[in-house]
Design a protein around this motif. Structure first.
Motif, PDB file in Angstrom:
ATOM      1  N   PHE A 176      49.682  54.757  41.522  1.00 22.33           N
ATOM      2  CA  PHE A 176      50.220  53.576  40.840  1.00 22.33           C
ATOM      3  C   PHE A 176      49.119  52.557  40.559  1.00 22.33           C
ATOM      4  O   PHE A 176      49.025  52.024  39.445  1.00 22.33           O
ATOM      5  N   LEU A 177      48.290  52.258  41.556  1.00 23.58           N
ATOM      6  CA  LEU A 177      47.246  51.251  41.374  1.00 23.58           C
ATOM      7  C   LEU A 177      46.249  51.683  40.294  1.00 23.58           C
ATOM      8  O   LEU A 177      45.787  50.861  39.498  1.00 23.58           O
ATOM      9  N   ARG A 178      45.942  52.962  40.256  1.00 26.50           N
ATOM     10  CA  ARG A 178      45.051  53.458  39.199  1.00 26.50           C
ATOM     11  C   ARG A 178      45.729  53.352  37.840  1.00 26.50           C
ATOM     12  O   ARG A 178      45.090  53.023  36.830  1.00 26.50           O
ATOM     13  N   ARG A 179      47.016  53.642  37.817  1.00 26.31           N
ATOM     14  CA  ARG A 179      47.752  53.647  36.545  1.00 26.31           C
ATOM     15  C   ARG A 179      47.798  52.256  35.916  1.00 26.31           C
ATOM     16  O   ARG A 179      47.785  52.116  34.690  1.00 26.31           O
ATOM     17  N   ILE A 180      47.851  51.204  36.727  1.00 28.50           N
ATOM     18  CA  ILE A 180      47.905  49.855  36.154  1.00 28.50           C
ATOM     19  C   ILE A 180      46.517  49.321  35.817  1.00 28.50           C
ATOM     20  O   ILE A 180      46.392  48.194  35.322  1.00 28.50           O
ATOM     21  N   GLY A 181      45.477  50.120  36.108  1.00 33.18           N
ATOM     22  CA  GLY A 181      44.132  49.740  35.676  1.00 33.18           C
ATOM     23  C   GLY A 181      43.161  49.330  36.758  1.00 33.18           C
ATOM     24  O   GLY A 181      42.068  48.828  36.455  1.00 33.18           O
ATOM     25  N   MET A 182      43.509  49.528  38.024  1.00 31.61           N
ATOM     26  CA  MET A 182      42.580  49.169  39.091  1.00 31.61           C
ATOM     27  C   MET A 182      41.544  50.277  39.283  1.00 31.61           C
ATOM     28  O   MET A 182      41.900  51.437  39.495  1.00 31.61           O
ATOM     29  N   PRO A 183      40.252  49.944  39.247  1.00 32.11           N
ATOM     30  CA  PRO A 183      39.216  50.950  39.525  1.00 32.11           C
ATOM     31  C   PRO A 183      39.159  51.260  41.017  1.00 32.11           C
ATOM     32  O   PRO A 183      39.550  50.443  41.853  1.00 32.11           O
ATOM     33  N   ASP A 184      38.675  52.437  41.356  1.00 32.27           N
ATOM     34  CA  ASP A 184      38.622  52.874  42.754  1.00 32.27           C
ATOM     35  C   ASP A 184      37.871  51.910  43.675  1.00 32.27           C
ATOM     36  O   ASP A 184      38.318  51.676  44.808  1.00 32.27           O
ATOM     37  N   PRO A 185      36.724  51.354  43.255  1.00 32.69           N
ATOM     38  CA  PRO A 185      36.036  50.418  44.161  1.00 32.69           C
ATOM     39  C   PRO A 185      36.905  49.221  44.541  1.00 32.69           C
ATOM     40  O   PRO A 185      36.838  48.736  45.669  1.00 32.69           O
ATOM     41  N   HIS A 186      37.742  48.741  43.617  1.00 30.50           N
ATOM     42  CA  HIS A 186      38.623  47.619  43.912  1.00 30.50           C
ATOM     43  C   HIS A 186      39.773  48.048  44.821  1.00 30.50           C
ATOM     44  O   HIS A 186      40.194  47.290  45.703  1.00 30.50           O
ATOM     45  N   ILE A 187      40.281  49.265  44.617  1.00 32.34           N
ATOM     46  CA  ILE A 187      41.318  49.791  45.513  1.00 32.34           C
ATOM     47  C   ILE A 187      40.771  49.887  46.928  1.00 32.34           C
ATOM     48  O   ILE A 187      41.442  49.529  47.901  1.00 32.34           O
ATOM     49  N   ALA A 188      39.528  50.355  47.050  1.00 28.77           N
ATOM     50  CA  ALA A 188      38.904  50.472  48.375  1.00 28.77           C
ATOM     51  C   ALA A 188      38.787  49.107  49.039  1.00 28.77           C
ATOM     52  O   ALA A 188      39.022  48.974  50.248  1.00 28.77           O
ATOM     53  N   MET A 189      38.444  48.078  48.267  1.00 30.24           N
ATOM     54  CA  MET A 189      38.342  46.722  48.831  1.00 30.24           C
ATOM     55  C   MET A 189      39.681  46.252  49.380  1.00 30.24           C
ATOM     56  O   MET A 189      39.748  45.660  50.461  1.00 30.24           O
ATOM     57  N   ILE A 190      40.745  46.505  48.634  1.00 29.93           N
ATOM     58  CA  ILE A 190      42.073  46.084  49.084  1.00 29.93           C
ATOM     59  C   ILE A 190      42.453  46.798  50.370  1.00 29.93           C
ATOM     60  O   ILE A 190      42.970  46.194  51.315  1.00 29.93           O
ATOM     61  N   LEU A 191      42.192  48.108  50.447  1.00 33.04           N
ATOM     62  CA  LEU A 191      42.544  48.872  51.643  1.00 33.04           C
ATOM     63  C   LEU A 191      41.731  48.417  52.851  1.00 33.04           C
ATOM     64  O   LEU A 191      42.233  48.404  53.977  1.00 33.04           O
ATOM     65  N   GLU A 192      40.475  48.043  52.626  1.00 27.20           N
ATOM     66  CA  GLU A 192      39.662  47.536  53.734  1.00 27.20           C
ATOM     67  C   GLU A 192      40.238  46.237  54.283  1.00 27.20           C
ATOM     68  O   GLU A 192      40.222  46.002  55.488  1.00 27.20           O
ATOM     69  N   ARG A 193      40.734  45.391  53.393  1.00 28.40           N
ATOM     70  CA  ARG A 193      41.247  44.088  53.817  1.00 28.40           C
ATOM     71  C   ARG A 193      42.673  44.181  54.345  1.00 28.40           C
ATOM     72  O   ARG A 193      43.058  43.422  55.230  1.00 28.40           O
ATOM     73  N   ARG A 194      43.452  45.104  53.771  1.00 30.37           N
ATOM     74  CA  ARG A 194      44.852  45.230  54.153  1.00 30.37           C
ATOM     75  C   ARG A 194      45.163  46.702  54.463  1.00 30.37           C
ATOM     76  O   ARG A 194      45.850  47.387  53.692  1.00 30.37           O
ATOM     77  N   PRO A 195      44.661  47.231  55.594  1.00 30.59           N
ATOM     78  CA  PRO A 195      44.848  48.655  55.911  1.00 30.59           C
ATOM     79  C   PRO A 195      46.309  49.083  55.961  1.00 30.59           C
ATOM     80  O   PRO A 195      46.630  50.246  55.689  1.00 30.59           O
ATOM     81  N   ARG A 196      47.211  48.177  56.286  1.00 27.25           N
ATOM     82  CA  ARG A 196      48.623  48.552  56.393  1.00 27.25           C
ATOM     83  C   ARG A 196      49.241  48.926  55.054  1.00 27.25           C
ATOM     84  O   ARG A 196      50.324  49.514  55.016  1.00 27.25           O
ATOM     85  N   LEU A 197      48.570  48.585  53.958  1.00 26.18           N
ATOM     86  CA  LEU A 197      49.111  48.928  52.657  1.00 26.18           C
ATOM     87  C   LEU A 197      49.206  50.436  52.472  1.00 26.18           C
ATOM     88  O   LEU A 197      49.998  50.920  51.664  1.00 26.18           O
ATOM     89  N   VAL A 198      48.388  51.189  53.227  1.00 23.65           N
ATOM     90  CA  VAL A 198      48.432  52.653  53.144  1.00 23.65           C
ATOM     91  C   VAL A 198      49.825  53.165  53.474  1.00 23.65           C
ATOM     92  O   VAL A 198      50.312  54.133  52.874  1.00 23.65           O
ATOM     93  N   SER A 199      50.475  52.528  54.431  1.00 29.47           N
ATOM     94  CA  SER A 199      51.785  52.993  54.889  1.00 29.47           C
ATOM     95  C   SER A 199      52.936  52.142  54.346  1.00 29.47           C
ATOM     96  O   SER A 199      54.069  52.245  54.822  1.00 29.47           O
ATOM     97  N   SER A 200      52.645  51.301  53.359  1.00 25.94           N
ATOM     98  CA  SER A 200      53.702  50.476  52.771  1.00 25.94           C
ATOM     99  C   SER A 200      54.574  51.306  51.836  1.00 25.94           C
ATOM    100  O   SER A 200      54.178  52.377  51.357  1.00 25.94           O
ATOM    101  N   ARG A 201      55.764  50.790  51.562  1.00 20.04           N
ATOM    102  CA  ARG A 201      56.637  51.428  50.578  1.00 20.04           C
ATOM    103  C   ARG A 201      56.095  51.161  49.165  1.00 20.04           C
ATOM    104  O   ARG A 201      55.605  50.078  48.874  1.00 20.04           O
ATOM    105  N   LEU A 202      56.201  52.158  48.303  1.00 17.87           N
ATOM    106  CA  LEU A 202      55.694  52.032  46.941  1.00 17.87           C
ATOM    107  C   LEU A 202      56.357  50.863  46.216  1.00 17.87           C
ATOM    108  O   LEU A 202      55.695  50.127  45.480  1.00 17.87           O
TER     109      LEU A 202
END
Length: 370
Positions: A176-202
């Motif tokens: 989903f994040l890629r589909r709306i236009g987020m590049p992988d480096p930015h996705i990685a930044m978000i996951l580093e800051r908010r690790p719980r997003l990995v297990s969040s509901r879509l």
């Protein structure tokens, strides 16, 4: 040792022994007793942790299997601290087959480049590394996305990371994040800051992304990372409360959106800090609300260590027609502390000989230049 702690014969006290029993069938008291004692002796577990862990092991008639598991883990370099944390977080691991289950997984993790210390860090943070199938492809996927082994180890503290199914582009959230236009480096930044997003509901991720986009931030921009982190960290009620506070100082809705786009962290600041900063900048320093909205980064600086002392210095320089007096406030805030003191404080020395020593004490600076 257990006899001393329990204050009786070899067996645990009846009240404590009851907690060692599995939910369906109570083992003979001696079995619960010897397994708790084994965990205390072999892993240096506190009595309370041993009692909790033995609920999963009390059916054993001998400690041979857990002892073999612990020998293997020690041989692979896990420290006593690692073992304690692992047994407390996942005592059922002591029931696994050392030869058929654990050793092949450990060998695979070592071949993937994890040192003994890193192996200990990984399996204690995320015991699923020794439980789930196809763990190596999952590790490689996350390590590649994040960019380094150390960043992966940090994210691995989310126990759901290695249990999530990965297909094609990864997880539904990543797709989903890629589909709306987020590049992988930015996705990685978000996951580093908010690790719980990995297990969040879509659906929650979709809602957060929609809120951020409605605030005028493009998913392809670096600002989207900060904005997404801010919105995901706050409830709707908190966002509305902080927005109302800022609007109450004369900001328009456009001012609020402008400030958020420029400095998304503004809504992560406490209401107390926002109130004190706005009171000072608008009511005492005399800046227009629209100026503060355009320079919203000002709200993030320390009030007493940066904002106030530098403002009073600049005001004095302006009144005396000295260099630096017409410096924009945000420009002045961005100057390194050592450079600011070196460049501007000597200009005050003739009038205030002790200024360099008293700066940045707000009261002292204010009394000196007022």
């Amino acid at each position: 040792m257990l006899r001393r702690l329990a204050g009786g014969p070899r067996r645990l006290p009846p009240l404590l022994r009851r907690f060692c029993a599995p939910p369906t069938a109570a083992p003979p008291p001696a079995a619960a007793d010897f397994m708790a004692q084994f965990l205390i002796d072999s892993c240096e577990l506190p009595l309370s942790d041993a009692i909790k862990a033995c609920r999963h092991l009390a059916h054993l008639k001998s400690p041979d299997r857990p002892a073999a598991v612990l020998r293997l883990l020690r041989r692979e370099g896990l420290s006593p601290s690692h073992l304690r944390r692992l047994v407390v977080s996942m005592p059922k691991l002591l029931l696994a087959s050392p030869d058929k289950t654990l050793e092949p997984k450990i060998r695979a993790l070592r071949s993937a480049g994890f040192s003994p210390a890193e192996l200990g860090e990984l399996v204690t943070a995320n015991p699923n590394a020794l439980r789930v199938r196809d763990v190596i492809p999952k590790i490689e996927f996350w390590r590649k996305l994040l960019g380094s082994k150390q960043k992966f180890l940090k994210l691995a503290r989310n126990v759901h990371l290695l249990s999530r199914r990965i297909d094609g582009d990864g997880t539904p959230i990543l797709s989903f994040l890629r589909r709306i236009g987020m590049p992988d480096p930015h996705i990685a930044m978000i996951l580093e800051r908010r690790p719980r997003l990995v297990s969040s509901r879509l659906k929650r991720i979709e809602l957060i992304a929609e809120q951020v986009q409605n605030l005028g931030v493009s998913p392809g921009s670096r600002t989207f990372v900060e904005a997404f982190s801010t919105v995901s960290n706050l409830s709707q009620a908190t966002l509305e409360s902080k927005s109302s506070l800022l609007l109450g100082y004369g900001w328009s809705r456009d001012d609020l959106l402008r400030a958020f786009r420029q400095f998304p962290i503004v809504l992560r600041l406490s209401e107390g800090k926002l109130r004190v900063a706005m009171d000072f900048l608008i009511k005492e320093a005399g800046y227009e609300p629209s100026y503060v909205a355009r320079k919203a980064v000002l709200l993030g600086y320390s009030i007493d260590r940066r904002l106030k002392p530098r403002f009073y210095v600049l005001r004095f320089l302006k009144e005396k027609g000295l260099p630096g007096g017409r410096l924009d406030l945000l420009t002045a805030m961005m100057i390194a502390e050592s450079k600011f003191k070196e460049k501007y404080l000597p200009l005050l020395q003739p009038s205030f000989p002790g200024m360099i020593g008293m700066y940045p004490d707000v009261a002292a600076v204010m009394n000196a230049v007022s």
